[in-house]
Design a protein around this motif. Structure first.
Motif, short mmCIF file in Angstrom:
data_model
loop_
_atom_site.label_atom_id
_atom_site.label_comp_id
_atom_site.label_asym_id
_atom_site.label_seq_id
_atom_site.Cartn_x
_atom_site.Cartn_y
_atom_site.Cartn_z
N ASN A 76 -15.28 -7.54 -31.31
CA ASN A 76 -16.20 -6.49 -30.87
C ASN A 76 -17.59 -7.05 -30.59
O ASN A 76 -18.25 -6.67 -29.62
CB ASN A 76 -16.28 -5.38 -31.93
N ALA A 77 -18.05 -7.96 -31.46
CA ALA A 77 -19.37 -8.55 -31.28
C ALA A 77 -19.43 -9.41 -30.02
O ALA A 77 -20.39 -9.33 -29.24
CB ALA A 77 -19.75 -9.38 -32.50
N TRP A 78 -18.39 -10.22 -29.81
CA TRP A 78 -18.38 -11.08 -28.61
C TRP A 78 -18.24 -10.26 -27.34
O TRP A 78 -18.84 -10.60 -26.31
CB TRP A 78 -17.24 -12.09 -28.72
N GLU A 79 -17.47 -9.18 -27.39
CA GLU A 79 -17.34 -8.33 -26.20
C GLU A 79 -18.65 -7.62 -25.87
O GLU A 79 -18.92 -7.31 -24.71
CB GLU A 79 -16.20 -7.34 -26.39
N LYS A 80 -19.46 -7.35 -26.89
CA LYS A 80 -20.79 -6.79 -26.63
C LYS A 80 -21.66 -7.78 -25.87
O LYS A 80 -22.60 -7.38 -25.17
CB LYS A 80 -21.46 -6.40 -27.95
N GLN A 81 -21.35 -9.05 -26.01
CA GLN A 81 -22.05 -10.09 -25.25
C GLN A 81 -21.37 -10.33 -23.90
O GLN A 81 -21.67 -11.30 -23.22
CB GLN A 81 -22.08 -11.40 -26.04
N GLN A 82 -20.45 -9.44 -23.56
CA GLN A 82 -19.74 -9.46 -22.28
C GLN A 82 -18.80 -10.65 -22.13
O GLN A 82 -18.51 -11.10 -21.03
CB GLN A 82 -20.75 -9.44 -21.11
N LEU A 83 -18.30 -11.13 -23.25
CA LEU A 83 -17.26 -12.14 -23.21
C LEU A 83 -15.94 -11.46 -22.91
O LEU A 83 -15.59 -10.45 -23.56
CB LEU A 83 -17.19 -12.88 -24.55
N ASN A 84 -15.21 -11.96 -21.96
CA ASN A 84 -13.96 -11.35 -21.53
C ASN A 84 -12.81 -11.87 -22.39
O ASN A 84 -12.41 -13.02 -22.28
CB ASN A 84 -13.70 -11.67 -20.05
N ILE A 85 -12.27 -11.01 -23.27
CA ILE A 85 -11.19 -11.38 -24.19
C ILE A 85 -9.98 -10.50 -23.92
O ILE A 85 -10.06 -9.28 -24.03
CB ILE A 85 -11.64 -11.23 -25.65
N LYS A 86 -8.88 -11.12 -23.59
CA LYS A 86 -7.63 -10.40 -23.32
C LYS A 86 -6.45 -11.28 -23.72
O LYS A 86 -6.58 -12.48 -23.90
CB LYS A 86 -7.51 -10.03 -21.83
N ASP A 87 -5.27 -10.65 -23.85
CA ASP A 87 -4.05 -11.42 -24.02
C ASP A 87 -3.80 -12.20 -22.73
O ASP A 87 -3.83 -11.63 -21.64
CB ASP A 87 -2.86 -10.51 -24.31
N ALA A 88 -3.59 -13.49 -22.88
CA ALA A 88 -3.42 -14.33 -21.69
C ALA A 88 -2.32 -15.34 -21.94
O ALA A 88 -1.71 -15.39 -23.01
CB ALA A 88 -4.75 -15.03 -21.36
N ASN A 89 -2.05 -16.17 -20.92
CA ASN A 89 -0.99 -17.17 -21.06
C ASN A 89 -1.48 -18.34 -21.90
O ASN A 89 -2.64 -18.45 -22.26
CB ASN A 89 -0.52 -17.64 -19.67
N ASP A 90 -0.56 -19.26 -22.19
CA ASP A 90 -0.86 -20.37 -23.09
C ASP A 90 -1.90 -21.33 -22.52
O ASP A 90 -2.53 -22.07 -23.28
CB ASP A 90 0.43 -21.14 -23.40
N SER A 91 -2.07 -21.36 -21.23
CA SER A 91 -3.03 -22.28 -20.62
C SER A 91 -4.45 -21.72 -20.58
O SER A 91 -5.38 -22.42 -20.18
CB SER A 91 -2.58 -22.64 -19.20
N ALA A 92 -4.63 -20.47 -21.01
CA ALA A 92 -5.95 -19.85 -20.97
C ALA A 92 -6.85 -20.46 -22.04
O ALA A 92 -6.38 -20.95 -23.07
CB ALA A 92 -5.83 -18.35 -21.20
N PRO A 93 -8.16 -20.46 -21.82
CA PRO A 93 -9.10 -20.91 -22.85
C PRO A 93 -8.91 -20.09 -24.13
O PRO A 93 -8.64 -18.90 -24.06
CB PRO A 93 -10.48 -20.66 -22.22
N LYS A 94 -9.08 -20.73 -25.27
CA LYS A 94 -8.75 -20.08 -26.54
C LYS A 94 -9.94 -20.10 -27.50
O LYS A 94 -10.67 -21.08 -27.60
CB LYS A 94 -7.56 -20.77 -27.19
N ILE A 95 -10.08 -18.99 -28.21
CA ILE A 95 -10.95 -18.91 -29.38
C ILE A 95 -10.03 -18.68 -30.57
O ILE A 95 -9.27 -17.71 -30.61
CB ILE A 95 -11.96 -17.75 -29.28
N GLU A 96 -10.10 -19.59 -31.53
CA GLU A 96 -9.24 -19.48 -32.72
C GLU A 96 -10.11 -19.24 -33.95
O GLU A 96 -11.08 -19.96 -34.19
CB GLU A 96 -8.41 -20.75 -32.91
N ILE A 97 -9.73 -18.23 -34.73
CA ILE A 97 -10.39 -17.93 -35.99
C ILE A 97 -9.47 -18.40 -37.12
O ILE A 97 -8.34 -17.92 -37.24
CB ILE A 97 -10.66 -16.42 -36.14
N HIS A 98 -9.95 -19.33 -37.93
CA HIS A 98 -9.16 -19.84 -39.05
C HIS A 98 -9.81 -19.36 -40.35
O HIS A 98 -10.94 -19.77 -40.67
CB HIS A 98 -9.12 -21.38 -39.05
N LEU A 99 -9.12 -18.50 -41.08
CA LEU A 99 -9.61 -18.07 -42.38
C LEU A 99 -9.13 -19.08 -43.42
O LEU A 99 -7.95 -19.13 -43.76
CB LEU A 99 -9.09 -16.66 -42.72
N ILE A 100 -10.06 -19.91 -43.92
CA ILE A 100 -9.71 -21.00 -44.82
C ILE A 100 -9.74 -20.55 -46.28
O ILE A 100 -8.84 -20.87 -47.06
CB ILE A 100 -10.67 -22.19 -44.62
N LYS A 101 -10.76 -19.79 -46.63
CA LYS A 101 -10.90 -19.36 -48.03
C LYS A 101 -11.68 -18.07 -48.10
O LYS A 101 -12.66 -17.88 -47.38
CB LYS A 101 -11.59 -20.45 -48.86
#
Length: 199
Positions: free
Chosen positions: A90-115
């Protein structure tokens, strides 16, 4: 022979009950508020694919120990990982970042919850809580990659017995602070702007 079998069965039952007491006995749900988004625009023609992965070793949120061998574990009622993903998206989309389900070759943002864990040491007339939150954000395109670890450590002492509601509120506050630092991070935003360009 029958008496020995009954005694063995009774001892086995006690062992099973003791083992069960080490499992999470309660559950809580974090309630994260809306995350603040910078005013800087990240708009472009690129579409990002956002994924979230749980890398935690311990999946409970709070462990309370009073000196016994078995700690009281407080589990998560709902998926904290999905809540983190939603708030950051929601925060990134407020910055007008385009986030959608895409194919495997699309640019990726990965969130890793470590602890994501608060440990509590309960004494007779006081308690000490110490917590640690770690989240790694990874950005990748076909030619570029960037990763950064974000951490929040905290400790606090209190009188008498630790209250689960207070511990949950504190954990919620600390996690919210960390998520705000992620969206406000100048290096991460600079990389998003740099990578947010069609290759």
């Amino acid at each position: 022979m029958q008496r020995r079998f009954k005694n063995l069965l009774s001892a086995t039952s006690v062992f099973i009950l003791s083992a069960c007491s080490s499992q999470p006995q309660n559950s809580v749900a974090l309630q994260l508020p809306t995350i603040n988004a910078p005013t800087t625009s990240l708009q472009s023609n690129m579409t990002w694919q956002l994924t979230a992965m749980d890398r935690r070793i311990a999946h409970y949120l709070i462990a309370i120990s009073d000196g016994d061998d078995v700690a009281t574990l407080i589990n998560e009622k709902n998926s904290t990982l999905m809540l983190i993903k939603t708030r950051l998206q929601n925060a990134w989309e407020k910055q007008q970042l385009n986030i959608k389900d895409a194919n495997d070759s699309a640019p990726k943002i990965e969130i890793h919850l470590i602890k994501l864990l608060t440990n509590v040491q309960q004494n007779t007339f006081s308690y000490t809580q110490s917590g640690q939150i770690q989240i790694k954000i990874s950005l990748s395109t076909q030619q570029k990659h960037f990763s950064k670890m974000f951490s929040q450590n905290y400790s606090q002492e209190g009188a008498f017995k630790a209250d689960v509601n207070d511990l949950t509120t504190n954990l919620n506050t600390q996690l919210t602070t960390l998520l705000n630092s992620i969206t406000q991070d100048t290096e991460l935003n600079a990389k998003l702007r740099l990578l947010n360009t069609p290759i």
